[in-house]
Design a protein around this motif. Sequence first.
Motif, short mmCIF file in Angstrom:
data_model
loop_
_atom_site.label_atom_id
_atom_site.label_comp_id
_atom_site.label_asym_id
_atom_site.label_seq_id
_atom_site.Cartn_x
_atom_site.Cartn_y
_atom_site.Cartn_z
N TYR A 1 5.63 -1.97 -2.38
CA TYR A 1 5.67 -2.78 -3.60
C TYR A 1 7.11 -3.21 -3.91
O TYR A 1 7.34 -4.30 -4.45
CB TYR A 1 5.08 -1.99 -4.75
CG TYR A 1 5.17 -2.68 -6.09
CD1 TYR A 1 4.52 -3.90 -6.32
CD2 TYR A 1 5.90 -2.11 -7.14
CE1 TYR A 1 4.61 -4.52 -7.57
CE2 TYR A 1 5.97 -2.74 -8.37
CZ TYR A 1 5.34 -3.95 -8.57
OH TYR A 1 5.43 -4.57 -9.80
N GLU B 1 2.48 0.91 -3.43
CA GLU B 1 2.15 -0.33 -2.72
C GLU B 1 1.69 -1.47 -3.63
O GLU B 1 1.70 -2.63 -3.21
CB GLU B 1 1.05 -0.05 -1.68
CG GLU B 1 1.48 0.96 -0.61
CD GLU B 1 0.40 1.22 0.41
OE1 GLU B 1 -0.73 0.69 0.23
OE2 GLU B 1 0.66 1.95 1.38
N THR B 2 1.28 -1.17 -4.85
CA THR B 2 0.74 -2.19 -5.74
C THR B 2 1.28 -1.99 -7.16
O THR B 2 1.77 -0.89 -7.50
CB THR B 2 -0.80 -2.10 -5.80
OG1 THR B 2 -1.17 -0.85 -6.41
CG2 THR B 2 -1.41 -2.22 -4.41
#
Length: 257
Positions: free
Chosen positions: A231, A211-212
């Motif tokens: 992401y 996600e990041t």
Amino acid sequence: MQIAAHAFCCAADGRMIPYWQPVCDYRDSSRVLYHEGLVRFGNQNAGLSPAVVFPALERTGMATTFDWVMVRHVLDELRADPSATLGVNISASSAHLKGWWRGILAELATRPDIAKRLVVEITETDPIVHIRETIAFAREVRAVGATLALDDFGAGYTSIRQLMDLVPALVKIDGLFLQRAISNVQPCHSLPHLIGLIRELGGTVIIEGVETPEMADIAYVSGATWQQGYYYGHPAPVRSEHRAMLRLVDVAGEANI
């Protein structure tokens, strides 16, 4: 039963919408291995999220029927788009050679151009009850030229022994391991060891739930080049412009990259 019935009503009247999410190369996110087919039901406010629907389908014994609907849809997409490489999730209860799968596999045997662009992902949300039947199914999937994957590995029922028996080309590690790897409270350092074990057994690793940028970096230094998650793109009804840039068989051969 009401949830399952509503899901099939959505499928019947066109309110079951396929969404697609790419599996990307950390080193170059435009390099897409394939797009996984996901599904959304009807109005988003209706409460029919996949997390609600699929357990209901499994509890009512209707997961196999729904899997057939999704497999047929993904095959239609592959016929319509010769440049696409697509993945479809099936329940462990559908991973056998009975019923409709025989017809699907016979069709794929005559269409190697489609089979080589299909990824069959066995999800772990349902236990593999009849392992010999599942092994025979996995063997036939490989024989027609399709790619076998294990989804959500580490968070469900599949064991290392079953991983060795099924010999999947792709193993998708559940995002929970990545979340724990970046935890400031109780960090877990098992991710590199799990990735290393899968690679030693011959599988290409895909890490889910990225996600990041931090999560992407940790997954990569832990050994996972292929990654999937918000992401790289939220599931969307239209696939990205990028297509698979490697044959799946080539990627399976570069498990140690």
